[in-house]
Design a protein around this motif. Sequence first.
Motif, PDB file in Angstrom:
ATOM      1  N   GLN A 262       0.805  -1.229   0.000  1.00 50.59           N
ATOM      2  CA  GLN A 262       0.000   0.000   0.000  1.00 50.59           C
ATOM      3  C   GLN A 262       0.835   1.276   0.000  1.00 50.59           C
ATOM      4  N   HIS A 263       2.110   1.173   0.309  1.00 55.62           N
ATOM      5  CA  HIS A 263       2.887   2.404   0.488  1.00 55.62           C
ATOM      6  C   HIS A 263       3.832   2.634  -0.703  1.00 55.62           C
ATOM      7  N   PRO A 264       3.927   3.876  -1.184  1.00 56.46           N
ATOM      8  CA  PRO A 264       4.823   4.148  -2.318  1.00 56.46           C
ATOM      9  C   PRO A 264       6.264   3.699  -2.090  1.00 56.46           C
ATOM     10  N   TYR A 265       6.743   3.749  -0.856  1.00 59.39           N
ATOM     11  CA  TYR A 265       8.114   3.291  -0.609  1.00 59.39           C
ATOM     12  C   TYR A 265       8.211   1.772  -0.809  1.00 59.39           C
ATOM     13  N   GLY A 300       6.619  16.575   7.539  1.00 58.10           N
ATOM     14  CA  GLY A 300       5.480  15.813   7.004  1.00 58.10           C
ATOM     15  C   GLY A 300       5.825  14.358   6.818  1.00 58.10           C
ATOM     16  N   CYS A 301       5.527  13.823   5.636  1.00 55.67           N
ATOM     17  CA  CYS A 301       5.926  12.455   5.307  1.00 55.67           C
ATOM     18  C   CYS A 301       7.408  12.478   4.945  1.00 55.67           C
ATOM     19  N   ARG A 302       8.198  11.678   5.628  1.00 56.89           N
ATOM     20  CA  ARG A 302       9.651  11.729   5.390  1.00 56.89           C
ATOM     21  C   ARG A 302      10.035  11.219   4.004  1.00 56.89           C
ATOM     22  N   PHE A 303       9.127  10.522   3.366  1.00 55.71           N
ATOM     23  CA  PHE A 303       9.422   9.993   2.028  1.00 55.71           C
ATOM     24  C   PHE A 303       9.084  11.021   0.931  1.00 55.71           C
ATOM     25  N   HIS A 304       8.486  12.156   1.318  1.00 59.13           N
ATOM     26  CA  HIS A 304       7.939  13.029   0.266  1.00 59.13           C
ATOM     27  C   HIS A 304       8.963  13.565  -0.745  1.00 59.13           C
ATOM     28  N   PRO A 305      10.228  13.839  -0.345  1.00 56.35           N
ATOM     29  CA  PRO A 305      11.149  14.336  -1.391  1.00 56.35           C
ATOM     30  C   PRO A 305      11.421  13.300  -2.482  1.00 56.35           C
ATOM     31  N   ARG A 306      11.150  12.014  -2.219  1.00 59.18           N
ATOM     32  CA  ARG A 306      11.429  10.970  -3.211  1.00 59.18           C
ATOM     33  C   ARG A 306      10.147  10.403  -3.819  1.00 59.18           C
ATOM     34  N   CYS A 307       9.005  10.888  -3.384  1.00 69.93           N
ATOM     35  CA  CYS A 307       7.750  10.237  -3.761  1.00 69.93           C
ATOM     36  C   CYS A 307       7.130  10.885  -5.001  1.00 69.93           C
ATOM     37  N   THR A 308       6.757  10.046  -5.952  1.00 70.62           N
ATOM     38  CA  THR A 308       6.175  10.574  -7.188  1.00 70.62           C
ATOM     39  C   THR A 308       4.644  10.603  -7.127  1.00 70.62           C
ATOM     40  N   PHE A 309       4.076  10.313  -5.963  1.00 67.45           N
ATOM     41  CA  PHE A 309       2.609  10.248  -5.868  1.00 67.45           C
ATOM     42  C   PHE A 309       2.008  11.383  -5.055  1.00 67.45           C
ATOM     43  N   GLN A 310       2.839  12.315  -4.588  1.00 69.89           N
ATOM     44  CA  GLN A 310       2.302  13.323  -3.669  1.00 69.89           C
ATOM     45  C   GLN A 310       1.305  14.268  -4.341  1.00 69.89           C
ATOM     46  N   ASP A 311       1.428  14.445  -5.670  1.00 68.32           N
ATOM     47  CA  ASP A 311       0.441  15.325  -6.336  1.00 68.32           C
ATOM     48  C   ASP A 311      -0.962  14.715  -6.287  1.00 68.32           C
ATOM     49  N   ARG A 312      -1.048  13.378  -6.127  1.00 70.01           N
ATOM     50  CA  ARG A 312      -2.383  12.744  -6.047  1.00 70.01           C
ATOM     51  C   ARG A 312      -3.051  13.044  -4.704  1.00 70.01           C
ATOM     52  N   VAL A 313      -2.241  13.387  -3.723  1.00 68.00           N
ATOM     53  CA  VAL A 313      -2.804  13.707  -2.403  1.00 68.00           C
ATOM     54  C   VAL A 313      -3.356  15.124  -2.423  1.00 68.00           C
ATOM     55  N   GLY A 314      -2.642  15.974  -3.130  1.00 68.87           N
ATOM     56  CA  GLY A 314      -3.125  17.342  -3.272  1.00 68.87           C
ATOM     57  C   GLY A 314      -2.627  18.265  -2.177  1.00 68.87           C
ATOM     58  N   ARG A 317      -0.033  18.714   1.614  1.00 67.31           N
ATOM     59  CA  ARG A 317      -0.228  17.849   2.770  1.00 67.31           C
ATOM     60  C   ARG A 317       0.967  16.916   3.024  1.00 67.31           C
ATOM     61  N   CYS A 318       1.507  16.324   1.959  1.00 69.68           N
ATOM     62  CA  CYS A 318       2.602  15.355   2.142  1.00 69.68           C
ATOM     63  C   CYS A 318       3.825  16.014   2.791  1.00 69.68           C
ATOM     64  N   ALA A 319       4.052  17.297   2.472  1.00 68.38           N
ATOM     65  CA  ALA A 319       5.244  17.972   2.992  1.00 68.38           C
ATOM     66  C   ALA A 319       5.009  18.570   4.371  1.00 68.38           C
ATOM     67  N   ARG A 322       2.359  14.751   9.048  1.00 64.33           N
ATOM     68  CA  ARG A 322       2.902  13.399   9.212  1.00 64.33           C
ATOM     69  C   ARG A 322       1.786  12.362   9.070  1.00 64.33           C
ATOM     70  N   PRO A 323       1.917  11.430   8.127  1.00 60.79           N
ATOM     71  CA  PRO A 323       0.885  10.392   8.027  1.00 60.79           C
ATOM     72  C   PRO A 323       1.047   9.379   9.166  1.00 60.79           C
ATOM     73  N   GLN A 324      -0.056   9.001   9.773  1.00 59.09           N
ATOM     74  CA  GLN A 324      -0.002   8.080  10.916  1.00 59.09           C
ATOM     75  C   GLN A 324      -0.084   6.636  10.434  1.00 59.09           C
ATOM     76  N   ALA A 332       1.452   4.146   6.372  1.00 57.60           N
ATOM     77  CA  ALA A 332       1.453   5.555   6.754  1.00 57.60           C
ATOM     78  C   ALA A 332       1.590   6.410   5.502  1.00 57.60           C
ATOM     79  N   CYS A 333       0.460   6.691   4.866  1.00 56.91           N
ATOM     80  CA  CYS A 333       0.473   7.457   3.611  1.00 56.91           C
ATOM     81  C   CYS A 333      -0.865   8.164   3.467  1.00 56.91           C
ATOM     82  N   HIS A 334      -0.835   9.401   2.976  1.00 51.05           N
ATOM     83  CA  HIS A 334      -2.068  10.189   2.852  1.00 51.05           C
ATOM     84  C   HIS A 334      -2.955   9.771   1.671  1.00 51.05           C
ATOM     85  N   LEU A 335      -2.456   8.924   0.778  1.00 49.66           N
ATOM     86  CA  LEU A 335      -3.340   8.449  -0.301  1.00 49.66           C
ATOM     87  C   LEU A 335      -4.531   7.733   0.343  1.00 49.66           C
ATOM     88  N   THR A 336      -5.696   7.810  -0.273  1.00 51.94           N
ATOM     89  CA  THR A 336      -6.859   7.119   0.296  1.00 51.94           C
ATOM     90  C   THR A 336      -6.721   5.613   0.045  1.00 51.94           C
TER      91      THR A 336
END
Length: 353
Positions: A262-265, A300-314, A317-319, A322-324, A332-336
Amino acid sequence: MTTMTKTEGAPAPTGPEGFLSVRDLQVTFSTEDGPVKAVDGLSFDVQRGRTLGIVGESGSGKSVTNLTILGLHNPQSTTIDGEILFDGKELITATEKELEKLRGNRIAMIFQDPLTALSPFYTVGRQIAEPFMKHTGASKKAAWERAVEMLAKVGIPNPRERASDYPHQFSGGMRQRAMIAMALVCDPDLLIADEPTTALDVTVQAQILDLLQDLQQEFGSAIVFITHDLGVIADTADDIMVMYAGRAVERGTTDQVLRSPQHPYTWGLLNSMPRLDSDLSAPLAPIPGSPPSLLNPPTGCRFHPRCTFQDRVGGNRCATERPQLDVGRASACHLTPEQKRTVFIEEIKPRLG
Ligand code: SF4
């Protein structure tokens, strides 16, 4: 994907009372440049007879977590908060004497490099016999017999003769087996294996993994298996926790994490794994960028500088947020949940083959 899973549909590591229970663990090192939070709010459980695979790149906090469980950190420069309960006993506040009694007896560790655990000056048999004598009070003769028995169990040919050899007379794979024999000689309840097969060739690696599984069945230990390679634990672990930059980002049974990550990483880790069925000349797809410095980790999400999916979250928020990681099967990701499912099925899975 060539990965096979050991368990299907087994419960995720959720229970409040694992045999080993780690709760909100925070490990901070003081350095000349400032505090480094190597582990930031980690919680997990391991039950008896089960194997938890902890996966992540170097610097993810996986090895620090396990050295902390064993009490092998430097107390002068390390601050630890949270709870580590081993069979109901709190390890963070345990004295060095109490920890020493547990280490090598009820809790054992296998390292990547057997030469760090085996002394070149003593015979292999003696090094296996000594912890047995120390923790059980067995006689020298009985402990030697136990060492020979353990060498036989881990598949060393002519164990009685080979017990008198020094580590340099063993091959790399045999030294790894000897270290496993040493770790298991007192029937530990918890075995921590830190990249135990990384330095070995593929065939020996597979033999050692099989051996660990067989021994777990025999001894019923809980195993924490640390690796950077998801493929290595696909056949070995019951549950998987993926770590990134000091935090857990995904958790579930091995089947759940490998079949529907489920997680981009985790998607990135799977995508960078070599597969037996793919064209060997096809380049792997490494995750872009590198893990962050924990001196000044991303917000925020520590993976955000490397993540190519953050624009889908809008938004941002990713930066910023912190996703729980919820309990049970979670990431732990803001994607639904719907986005995670769709992206995996439509975009990631076809690439994995
Ligand atoms: Fe990527 Fe945002 Fe999910 Fe982090 S929270 S993994 S940046 S989509």
